[in-house]
Design a protein around this motif. Sequence first.
Motif, PDB file in Angstrom:
ATOM      1  N   GLU A 188      22.066 -24.866  40.913  1.00 11.97           N
ATOM      2  CA  GLU A 188      21.212 -25.874  41.599  1.00 11.97           C
ATOM      3  C   GLU A 188      21.245 -27.230  40.334  1.00 11.97           C
ATOM      4  OE1 GLU A 188      20.360 -26.658  44.496  1.00 11.97           O
ATOM      5  OE2 GLU A 188      20.987 -24.754  45.369  1.00 11.97           O
ATOM      6  N   LEU A 189      20.982 -26.888  39.179  1.00  9.99           N
ATOM      7  CA  LEU A 189      20.907 -27.613  38.047  1.00  9.99           C
ATOM      8  C   LEU A 189      22.293 -28.425  37.878  1.00  9.99           C
ATOM      9  CD1 LEU A 189      18.707 -25.556  35.616  1.00  9.99           C
ATOM     10  CD2 LEU A 189      17.765 -27.501  37.029  1.00  9.99           C
ATOM     11  N   GLY A 190      23.303 -27.458  37.746  1.00  7.72           N
ATOM     12  CA  GLY A 190      24.560 -27.951  37.717  1.00  7.72           C
ATOM     13  C   GLY A 190      25.236 -28.816  38.817  1.00  7.72           C
ATOM     14  N   LEU A 191      24.860 -28.749  39.903  1.00  7.73           N
ATOM     15  CA  LEU A 191      25.073 -29.463  41.098  1.00  7.73           C
ATOM     16  C   LEU A 191      24.250 -31.032  41.000  1.00  7.73           C
ATOM     17  CD1 LEU A 191      24.501 -27.344  44.118  1.00  7.73           C
ATOM     18  CD2 LEU A 191      26.740 -27.976  43.397  1.00  7.73           C
ATOM     19  N   ARG A 192      23.250 -31.063  40.093  1.00  9.40           N
ATOM     20  CA  ARG A 192      22.592 -32.169  39.930  1.00  9.40           C
ATOM     21  C   ARG A 192      23.107 -32.842  38.344  1.00  9.40           C
ATOM     22  NH1 ARG A 192      20.161 -29.254  43.399  1.00  9.40           N
ATOM     23  NH2 ARG A 192      19.057 -29.990  44.827  1.00  9.40           N
ATOM     24  N   ALA A 193      24.083 -32.370  37.877  1.00 10.70           N
ATOM     25  CA  ALA A 193      24.694 -32.912  36.689  1.00 10.70           C
ATOM     26  C   ALA A 193      23.799 -32.807  35.673  1.00 10.70           C
ATOM     27  CB  ALA A 193      25.108 -34.501  36.905  1.00 10.70           C
ATOM     28  N   LEU A 194      22.834 -31.544  35.531  1.00  5.66           N
ATOM     29  CA  LEU A 194      22.060 -31.341  34.371  1.00  5.66           C
ATOM     30  C   LEU A 194      22.818 -30.243  33.488  1.00  5.66           C
ATOM     31  CD1 LEU A 194      18.993 -31.053  36.514  1.00  5.66           C
ATOM     32  CD2 LEU A 194      19.550 -32.984  34.550  1.00  5.66           C
ATOM     33  N   ASN A 195      22.601 -30.327  32.215  1.00  5.87           N
ATOM     34  CA  ASN A 195      23.430 -29.353  31.327  1.00  5.87           C
ATOM     35  C   ASN A 195      22.432 -28.583  30.969  1.00  5.87           C
ATOM     36  OD1 ASN A 195      26.069 -30.506  31.061  1.00  5.87           O
ATOM     37  ND2 ASN A 195      25.373 -32.211  29.985  1.00  5.87           N
ATOM     38  N   ILE A 196      22.676 -27.397  30.316  1.00  8.37           N
ATOM     39  CA  ILE A 196      22.103 -26.139  30.072  1.00  8.37           C
ATOM     40  C   ILE A 196      22.034 -25.896  28.547  1.00  8.37           C
ATOM     41  CG2 ILE A 196      21.559 -23.665  30.497  1.00  8.37           C
ATOM     42  CD1 ILE A 196      21.402 -25.525  33.007  1.00  8.37           C
TER      43      ILE A 196
ATOM     44  N   MET B 115      23.458 -20.601  32.523  1.00  7.96           N
ATOM     45  CA  MET B 115      24.891 -21.236  32.149  1.00  7.96           C
ATOM     46  C   MET B 115      26.004 -20.884  33.173  1.00  7.96           C
ATOM     47  SD  MET B 115      24.890 -20.636  28.000  1.00  7.96           S
ATOM     48  CE  MET B 115      23.824 -21.576  27.010  1.00  7.96           C
ATOM     49  N   LYS B 116      25.939 -19.551  33.618  1.00  5.33           N
ATOM     50  CA  LYS B 116      27.008 -19.037  34.474  1.00  5.33           C
ATOM     51  C   LYS B 116      26.707 -19.837  35.747  1.00  5.33           C
ATOM     52  CE  LYS B 116      29.275 -14.609  35.526  1.00  5.33           C
ATOM     53  NZ  LYS B 116      29.156 -13.223  35.566  1.00  5.33           N
ATOM     54  N   GLY B 117      25.585 -19.972  36.378  1.00 12.38           N
ATOM     55  CA  GLY B 117      25.407 -20.682  37.497  1.00 12.38           C
ATOM     56  C   GLY B 117      25.662 -22.229  37.446  1.00 12.38           C
ATOM     57  N   ALA B 118      25.489 -22.736  36.300  1.00 14.53           N
ATOM     58  CA  ALA B 118      25.796 -23.968  35.958  1.00 14.53           C
ATOM     59  C   ALA B 118      27.211 -24.604  36.080  1.00 14.53           C
ATOM     60  CB  ALA B 118      25.180 -24.614  34.800  1.00 14.53           C
ATOM     61  N   THR B 119      28.106 -23.687  35.596  1.00 16.90           N
ATOM     62  CA  THR B 119      29.509 -23.909  35.440  1.00 16.90           C
ATOM     63  C   THR B 119      30.005 -24.115  36.919  1.00 16.90           C
ATOM     64  OG1 THR B 119      29.878 -21.483  35.334  1.00 16.90           O
ATOM     65  CG2 THR B 119      30.073 -22.386  33.187  1.00 16.90           C
ATOM     66  N   ILE B 120      29.721 -23.258  37.869  1.00 10.79           N
ATOM     67  CA  ILE B 120      29.905 -23.235  39.158  1.00 10.79           C
ATOM     68  C   ILE B 120      29.393 -24.744  39.777  1.00 10.79           C
ATOM     69  CG2 ILE B 120      29.955 -22.172  41.492  1.00 10.79           C
ATOM     70  CD1 ILE B 120      31.441 -20.594  39.410  1.00 10.79           C
ATOM     71  N   GLY B 121      28.354 -25.094  39.597  1.00  9.62           N
ATOM     72  CA  GLY B 121      27.722 -26.473  39.932  1.00  9.62           C
ATOM     73  C   GLY B 121      28.666 -27.580  39.475  1.00  9.62           C
ATOM     74  N   HIS B 122      28.783 -27.575  38.048  1.00  8.95           N
ATOM     75  CA  HIS B 122      29.656 -28.556  37.633  1.00  8.95           C
ATOM     76  C   HIS B 122      30.906 -28.576  38.019  1.00  8.95           C
ATOM     77  CE1 HIS B 122      26.967 -28.247  33.569  1.00  8.95           C
ATOM     78  NE2 HIS B 122      26.302 -29.211  34.546  1.00  8.95           N
ATOM     79  N   SER B 123      31.385 -27.441  38.301  1.00 10.47           N
ATOM     80  CA  SER B 123      32.825 -27.528  38.802  1.00 10.47           C
ATOM     81  C   SER B 123      33.106 -27.933  40.039  1.00 10.47           C
ATOM     82  CB  SER B 123      33.458 -26.027  39.073  1.00 10.47           C
ATOM     83  OG  SER B 123      34.743 -25.672  39.501  1.00 10.47           O
ATOM     84  N   LYS B 124      32.028 -27.847  41.066  1.00  3.38           N
ATOM     85  CA  LYS B 124      32.064 -28.347  42.257  1.00  3.38           C
ATOM     86  C   LYS B 124      31.724 -29.839  42.381  1.00  3.38           C
ATOM     87  CE  LYS B 124      30.667 -24.544  45.373  1.00  3.38           C
ATOM     88  NZ  LYS B 124      29.635 -24.104  46.493  1.00  3.38           N
ATOM     89  N   GLN B 125      31.032 -30.181  41.180  1.00  3.93           N
ATOM     90  CA  GLN B 125      30.821 -31.799  41.295  1.00  3.93           C
ATOM     91  C   GLN B 125      32.103 -32.347  40.037  1.00  3.93           C
ATOM     92  OE1 GLN B 125      29.279 -33.387  42.966  1.00  3.93           O
ATOM     93  NE2 GLN B 125      27.018 -32.583  43.271  1.00  3.93           N
ATOM     94  N   ARG B 126      33.142 -31.520  39.682  1.00  3.79           N
ATOM     95  CA  ARG B 126      34.221 -32.061  39.267  1.00  3.79           C
ATOM     96  C   ARG B 126      33.694 -32.567  37.707  1.00  3.79           C
ATOM     97  NH1 ARG B 126      35.718 -29.286  42.706  1.00  3.79           N
ATOM     98  NH2 ARG B 126      37.608 -29.788  43.849  1.00  3.79           N
TER      99      ARG B 126
ATOM    100  N   ASP C 143      33.077 -31.689  31.365  1.00  5.65           N
ATOM    101  CA  ASP C 143      32.610 -31.565  30.141  1.00  5.65           C
ATOM    102  C   ASP C 143      31.147 -31.158  29.990  1.00  5.65           C
ATOM    103  OD1 ASP C 143      31.612 -33.720  31.321  1.00  5.65           O
ATOM    104  OD2 ASP C 143      31.800 -35.142  29.665  1.00  5.65           O
ATOM    105  N   GLY C 144      30.706 -30.037  30.814  1.00  2.52           N
ATOM    106  CA  GLY C 144      29.530 -29.639  30.771  1.00  2.52           C
ATOM    107  C   GLY C 144      29.048 -28.838  29.483  1.00  2.52           C
ATOM    108  N   ARG C 145      27.959 -29.054  29.244  1.00  2.00           N
ATOM    109  CA  ARG C 145      27.443 -28.601  27.938  1.00  2.00           C
ATOM    110  C   ARG C 145      26.497 -27.273  28.058  1.00  2.00           C
ATOM    111  NH1 ARG C 145      24.075 -32.633  25.057  1.00  2.00           N
ATOM    112  NH2 ARG C 145      24.595 -31.988  23.143  1.00  2.00           N
ATOM    113  N   TYR C 146      26.877 -26.235  27.230  1.00  2.00           N
ATOM    114  CA  TYR C 146      26.152 -25.000  27.640  1.00  2.00           C
ATOM    115  C   TYR C 146      25.886 -24.733  26.090  1.00  2.00           C
ATOM    116  CZ  TYR C 146      28.900 -25.687  31.469  1.00  2.00           C
ATOM    117  OH  TYR C 146      29.746 -26.143  32.799  1.00  2.00           O
ATOM    118  N   ILE C 147      24.774 -25.012  25.642  1.00  2.00           N
ATOM    119  CA  ILE C 147      24.356 -25.040  24.159  1.00  2.00           C
ATOM    120  C   ILE C 147      23.529 -23.729  23.810  1.00  2.00           C
ATOM    121  CG2 ILE C 147      22.960 -26.142  22.405  1.00  2.00           C
ATOM    122  CD1 ILE C 147      23.354 -28.803  23.720  1.00  2.00           C
ATOM    123  N   GLY C 148      23.869 -23.245  22.861  1.00  2.00           N
ATOM    124  CA  GLY C 148      22.990 -21.934  22.348  1.00  2.00           C
ATOM    125  C   GLY C 148      22.449 -21.972  21.279  1.00  2.00           C
TER     126      GLY C 148
END
Length: 457
Positions: A177-185, A198-209, A212-217
């Motif tokens: 849901e965060l990824g769908l709203r273009a939020l990074n993790i 992070m795993k969920g956000a990759t799918i949300g980002h992919s659906k929104q095309r 360059d999603g950021r997954y910072i550790g």
Amino acid sequence: MDSEEELVDARIAPLGSLENLSQREVEQILNAGRGDVYALFRRCALAVLSSGLETDDIRDIFERYRDFDIRLGRQAWGVKLELKNAPANAFVDGQMIRGITEHLFAVLRDIVYIHDAILGTQRFDLEDSYSITNAVYHILRNARILDYKGRPNLVVCWGGHSITAVEYDYTKRVGYELGLRALNICTGCGPGAMKGPMKGATIGHSKQRIRDGRYIGMTEPGIIAAEPPNPIVNQLVIMPDIEKRLEAFVRCAHAIVVFPGGAGTAEEILYLLGILLAPENADLPLPVVFTGPPSAAEYFGHIDRFIGATLGSAAQRRYKLIIGDPAQVAREIAHGVDAVREFRRARSDAWNYNWLLKIPLAFQQPFEPTHEAMATLELHRGLPAHIMAANLRRAFSGIVTGNVKEQGIRSIDTFGPYVLRGDKKIMGLLDELLAAFAAQRRMKLAGEYRPCYRLVA
């Protein structure tokens, strides 16, 4: 180690960090490949290479790969790494997995930079609050975490590495849901509640095309072996200690989501609330949401009662509790991030580093959880809320050390459990919370949990 387990020798060139180096920088890195710096790098490198192993027992990892060795060598454009007896799970068909290669050189980059530019000079007074904040900024800038120039959208997610399958699935749904709203993790980079969003956000980002999603550790040397970087992390930074790691989280965050966890998550919550209770931060917006599936309602009930009884209602007002509704969590966070953006615009604060946040020195100074230091912590009613939060944070930090950090485990083996002393009421609340963590198997990934602490009223 299983005699049948395959080990790998390899030579690795830089990827993601350190691709272009001057001769002086090469010499600095080669010189760092000796003594204490080398020993620290070897331990962190082995942790990265062990990513995916289902264990948080550091001694098991170091014993299993006791013959592992890593050396730095020179090549025409910089340095290379020579590995001996490395874990085979880091390779595919003889080639190191690209993400692990990036993580390995990120570890080298940060350890060398911290040793040479932060600890090895007089440039930063690490007893001064502003100077510590400046040092954290320079570490993050060197790691290119601050290169992002877009609108504020970074959500820090906290939670345990030892969570149930239901809770893990929930963290993925929130991340989606965060990824769908273009939020990074941004997370602590390990498994469990650090990997799920992070795993969920990759799918949300992919659906929104969003490509360059950021997954910072963000991690630190003492805990990286128990929580090695998960493979989704595409920007990794190693901070010198837990306090600077925590400061890096809150300086970079535009919002914070807290999932179920154990002692480490309680430490993060107490750190955050202790800072937000400082009068200087009273008007500073930072959306904080505690969330989990319906099965986590009891867990958050324990947390909320503990906070109310120790820090008061003012601390409870700094977060919202949302159970079983990932979409509502994301809407709340997105709305809060908009408020953060407007606040920083009005105050001319940086979008990628929260300079306006005031962090008391008590939350910045490293706490070494020796038996003596743990026994002398003040845990008494009547303390100002921010001092109580700082001391409780240290207590939980010590429990994390005793649970999963090598030096803490060895100290417990030698001297027995840490002893925490305080008011009967405070000790009762602490006992109730820690007992709930243990009963819900939030202290360790596997095996029977033996408490590393003893509470004395």
